[in-house]
Design a protein around this motif. Structure first.
Motif, mmCIF file in Angstrom:
data_model
loop_
_atom_site.group_PDB
_atom_site.id
_atom_site.type_symbol
_atom_site.label_atom_id
_atom_site.label_comp_id
_atom_site.label_asym_id
_atom_site.label_seq_id
_atom_site.Cartn_x
_atom_site.Cartn_y
_atom_site.Cartn_z
ATOM 1 N N PHE A 71 4.361 4.798 -5.327
ATOM 2 C CA PHE A 71 3.803 3.502 -4.951
ATOM 3 C C PHE A 71 3.132 3.627 -3.590
ATOM 4 O O PHE A 71 3.642 4.301 -2.691
ATOM 5 N N ILE A 72 1.995 2.954 -3.445
ATOM 6 C CA ILE A 72 1.253 2.956 -2.186
ATOM 7 C C ILE A 72 0.997 1.523 -1.762
ATOM 8 O O ILE A 72 0.455 0.724 -2.535
ATOM 9 N N MET A 73 1.420 1.192 -0.548
ATOM 10 C CA MET A 73 1.098 -0.108 0.021
ATOM 11 C C MET A 73 -0.245 0.007 0.734
ATOM 12 O O MET A 73 -0.469 0.918 1.521
ATOM 13 N N ASP A 74 -1.119 -0.952 0.451
ATOM 14 C CA ASP A 74 -2.482 -0.961 0.968
ATOM 15 C C ASP A 74 -2.678 -2.283 1.715
ATOM 16 O O ASP A 74 -3.029 -3.299 1.116
ATOM 17 N N ILE A 75 -2.415 -2.270 3.019
ATOM 18 C CA ILE A 75 -2.484 -3.501 3.805
ATOM 19 C C ILE A 75 -3.881 -4.125 3.816
ATOM 20 O O ILE A 75 -4.021 -5.345 3.644
ATOM 21 N N PRO A 76 -4.963 -3.355 4.014
ATOM 22 C CA PRO A 76 -6.284 -3.993 4.069
ATOM 23 C C PRO A 76 -6.634 -4.801 2.822
ATOM 24 O O PRO A 76 -7.281 -5.847 2.919
ATOM 25 N N THR A 77 -6.238 -4.318 1.637
ATOM 26 C CA THR A 77 -6.550 -5.062 0.414
ATOM 27 C C THR A 77 -5.371 -5.887 -0.082
ATOM 28 O O THR A 77 -5.462 -6.528 -1.125
ATOM 29 N N GLN A 78 -4.232 -5.854 0.674
ATOM 30 C CA GLN A 78 -3.037 -6.610 0.302
ATOM 31 C C GLN A 78 -2.595 -6.286 -1.134
ATOM 32 O O GLN A 78 -2.302 -7.164 -1.934
ATOM 33 N N THR A 79 -2.572 -4.977 -1.422
ATOM 34 C CA THR A 79 -2.289 -4.501 -2.771
ATOM 35 C C THR A 79 -1.209 -3.430 -2.747
ATOM 36 O O THR A 79 -1.110 -2.647 -1.800
ATOM 37 N N VAL A 80 -0.395 -3.393 -3.807
ATOM 38 C CA VAL A 80 0.533 -2.295 -4.043
ATOM 39 C C VAL A 80 0.043 -1.545 -5.278
ATOM 40 O O VAL A 80 -0.087 -2.133 -6.358
ATOM 41 N N TRP A 81 -0.261 -0.263 -5.118
ATOM 42 C CA TRP A 81 -0.766 0.576 -6.199
ATOM 43 C C TRP A 81 0.360 1.451 -6.741
ATOM 44 O O TRP A 81 1.188 1.947 -5.984
ATOM 45 N N LYS A 82 0.331 1.698 -8.048
ATOM 46 C CA LYS A 82 1.292 2.607 -8.674
ATOM 47 C C LYS A 82 0.525 3.706 -9.406
ATOM 48 O O LYS A 82 -0.365 3.421 -10.215
ATOM 49 N N PHE A 83 0.873 4.975 -9.106
ATOM 50 C CA PHE A 83 0.200 6.125 -9.700
ATOM 51 C C PHE A 83 1.227 7.054 -10.346
ATOM 52 O O PHE A 83 2.386 7.104 -9.936
ATOM 53 N N ASP A 84 0.764 7.821 -11.348
ATOM 54 C CA ASP A 84 1.621 8.866 -11.909
ATOM 55 C C ASP A 84 1.403 10.153 -11.142
ATOM 56 O O ASP A 84 0.614 10.214 -10.191
ATOM 57 N N ASN A 85 2.101 11.225 -11.548
ATOM 58 C CA ASN A 85 2.028 12.467 -10.786
ATOM 59 C C ASN A 85 0.742 13.250 -11.006
ATOM 60 O O ASN A 85 0.569 14.328 -10.445
ATOM 61 N N ASP A 86 -0.169 12.708 -11.824
ATOM 62 C CA ASP A 86 -1.519 13.263 -11.932
ATOM 63 C C ASP A 86 -2.525 12.456 -11.129
ATOM 64 O O ASP A 86 -3.727 12.746 -11.156
ATOM 65 N N GLY A 87 -2.047 11.416 -10.433
ATOM 66 C CA GLY A 87 -2.929 10.597 -9.629
ATOM 67 C C GLY A 87 -3.616 9.482 -10.390
ATOM 68 O O GLY A 87 -4.494 8.799 -9.842
ATOM 69 N N GLN A 88 -3.205 9.258 -11.650
ATOM 70 C CA GLN A 88 -3.832 8.212 -12.455
ATOM 71 C C GLN A 88 -3.178 6.856 -12.163
ATOM 72 O O GLN A 88 -1.954 6.757 -12.082
ATOM 73 N N LEU A 89 -3.986 5.830 -12.030
ATOM 74 C CA LEU A 89 -3.488 4.492 -11.760
ATOM 75 C C LEU A 89 -2.786 3.944 -12.994
ATOM 76 O O LEU A 89 -3.344 3.933 -14.088
ATOM 77 N N ILE A 90 -1.556 3.458 -12.818
ATOM 78 C CA ILE A 90 -0.819 2.902 -13.953
ATOM 79 C C ILE A 90 -0.362 1.465 -13.696
ATOM 80 O O ILE A 90 0.273 0.849 -14.546
ATOM 81 N N GLY A 91 -0.704 0.920 -12.540
ATOM 82 C CA GLY A 91 -0.365 -0.478 -12.277
ATOM 83 C C GLY A 91 -0.677 -0.858 -10.847
ATOM 84 O O GLY A 91 -0.826 0.000 -9.973
ATOM 85 N N LYS A 92 -0.798 -2.156 -10.599
ATOM 86 C CA LYS A 92 -0.986 -2.624 -9.228
ATOM 87 C C LYS A 92 -0.555 -4.082 -9.106
ATOM 88 O O LYS A 92 -0.546 -4.835 -10.087
ATOM 89 N N LEU A 93 -0.160 -4.450 -7.894
ATOM 90 C CA LEU A 93 0.177 -5.824 -7.546
ATOM 91 C C LEU A 93 -0.818 -6.303 -6.501
ATOM 92 O O LEU A 93 -1.000 -5.658 -5.468
ATOM 93 N N SER A 94 -1.452 -7.413 -6.769
ATOM 94 C CA SER A 94 -2.355 -8.033 -5.809
ATOM 95 C C SER A 94 -2.308 -9.525 -6.078
ATOM 96 O O SER A 94 -3.152 -10.078 -6.776
ATOM 97 N N ARG A 95 -1.295 -10.190 -5.539
ATOM 98 C CA ARG A 95 -0.979 -11.556 -5.935
ATOM 99 C C ARG A 95 -0.843 -12.473 -4.721
ATOM 100 O O ARG A 95 0.238 -12.945 -4.393
ATOM 101 N N ILE A 96 -1.911 -12.704 -4.014
ATOM 102 C CA ILE A 96 -1.890 -13.619 -2.895
ATOM 103 C C ILE A 96 -1.932 -15.049 -3.421
ATOM 104 O O ILE A 96 -2.784 -15.398 -4.240
ATOM 105 N N GLY A 97 -0.990 -15.875 -2.983
ATOM 106 C CA GLY A 97 -0.934 -17.251 -3.457
ATOM 107 C C GLY A 97 0.404 -17.880 -3.152
ATOM 108 O O GLY A 97 1.207 -17.345 -2.380
ATOM 109 N N ASN A 98 0.656 -19.000 -3.791
ATOM 110 C CA ASN A 98 1.872 -19.766 -3.532
ATOM 111 C C ASN A 98 2.796 -19.871 -4.739
ATOM 112 O O ASN A 98 3.816 -20.554 -4.672
#
Length: 324
Positions: free
Chosen positions: A44-71
């Motif tokens: 998992f990678i926290m990305d403060i500038p985009t307010q996103t949490v990225w999830k990657f597998d061990n080949d570097g492929q994106l398998i999920g992300k959280l980007s949920r700014i709101g109430n």
């Protein structure tokens, strides 16, 4: 355990194991690797500038992300830190709304949230109801270096008190002083030689740093005043003083520390022979271009990263250190 910072310490060199190029779509590249967490074959990678949490597998492929700014449920106002626990929970610290959000690390689906009675600039989850908080504070401001909070309680319990008021403001102080290496949690008592290990309900002495120049109470107060006045020039002459740790990560082979000296110093305590080594990172062609130092541990290997050469995504570099 003693970690010696001696000029005549033997040298260890970086031995890169593998490089992993992170892949997202071209429209949404990673803004910055603000924090890295290994989790089995994923990370998992926290990305403060985009307010996103990225999830990657061990080949570097994106398998999920959280980007949920709101109430709404599972949404946050300001993402500030993330963590994982051994039970497969992913946690996000919402500094704006003073709460910790819990998700499934596998599905990244929202589970629940815990309201905090005050602020914290970083945290780690001992379990789904117990959290270690770095620089926590309530209505009276930040009053402790380290605190613990359990769901259902009204207050944050201080574990390591601040010796000087407003110490968290001191110039050279890094906001993160709790580091996770798998299930191991290490805490550094800022401006002291003391490193602690955190368990589910206790804090125990882990290591002592020897041979460093640590600021006195007067030095720390001067650093606080300099930070308040945005006047850092008087401390350039003291730039080699150990003011803080940048990281403290351990593997089965040893523990790596980054010291916020100028230039930055990286040392390694070997569990095999008990010696402390200076890490030399500029002697390996594969490592050239990577940010020096560790950002985490993944599958018992230290992790750093290489910035993109063409404004795309960075690459992760897994490495170990070997004796010359």
């Amino acid at each position: 355990m003693n970690i010696d910072l001696k000029a005549d310490n033997p040298v260890m060199t970086v031995d890169s194991v593998t490089e992993i190029a992170l892949v997202t779509d071209s429209v949404s590249p990673i803004g910055m690797i603000s924090k890295f967490l290994g989790h089995g074959n994923d990370c998992f990678i926290m990305d403060i500038p985009t307010q996103t949490v990225w999830k990657f597998d061990n080949d570097g492929q994106l398998i999920g992300k959280l980007s949920r700014i709101g109430n709404g449920p599972g949404e946050y106002g300001r993402l500030y830190d993330i963590d994982l626990d051994s039970d497969g929970n992913l946690y996000l610290l919402d500094m704006q709304k003073k709460k910790i959000l819990r998700y499934s690390a596998d599905s990244m689906e929202f589970i629940a949230e815990t309201k905090l009675p005050g602020n914290a600039v970083a945290f780690c989850g001992a379990d789904s109801t117990t959290f270690y908080l770095n620089n926590p504070g309530g209505k009276k401001g930040i009053t402790a270096k380290l605190g613990i909070f359990k769901s259902g309680e009204k207050d944050i319990n201080p574990l390591v008190e601040s010796a000087i008021k407003d110490e968290y403001r001191a110039f050279g102080a890094n906001s993160t002083h709790i580091w996770r290496s798998g299930n191991d949690l290490l805490y550094y008592d800022r401006f002291t030689p003391d490193i602690y290990e955190l368990t589910q309900d206790s804090i125990i002495s882990y290591a002592t740093i020897n041979g460093g120049e640590f600021p006195s109470a007067e030095d720390v107060q001067a650093l606080i005043d300099a930070s308040k006045n945005h006047d850092y020039a008087p401390f350039m002459e003291e730039s080699k003083m150990v003011k803080d740790l940048l990281y403290a990560y351990k593997t089965a082979d040893g523990i790596a520390l980054g010291l916020s000296t100028v230039p930055q110093t990286h040392v390694y305590k070997s569990f095999e022979d008990g010696k402390t080594y200076t890490i030399r990172t500029d002697g390996n062609a594969h490592f050239n271009g990577a940010v020096k130092g560790a950002i985490g541990v993944w599958n018992d290997r230290l992790v750093t990263f290489k910035p993109s050469e063409n404004d795309g995504n960075p690459s992760l570099v897994l490495y170990k250190v070997d004796k010359q």
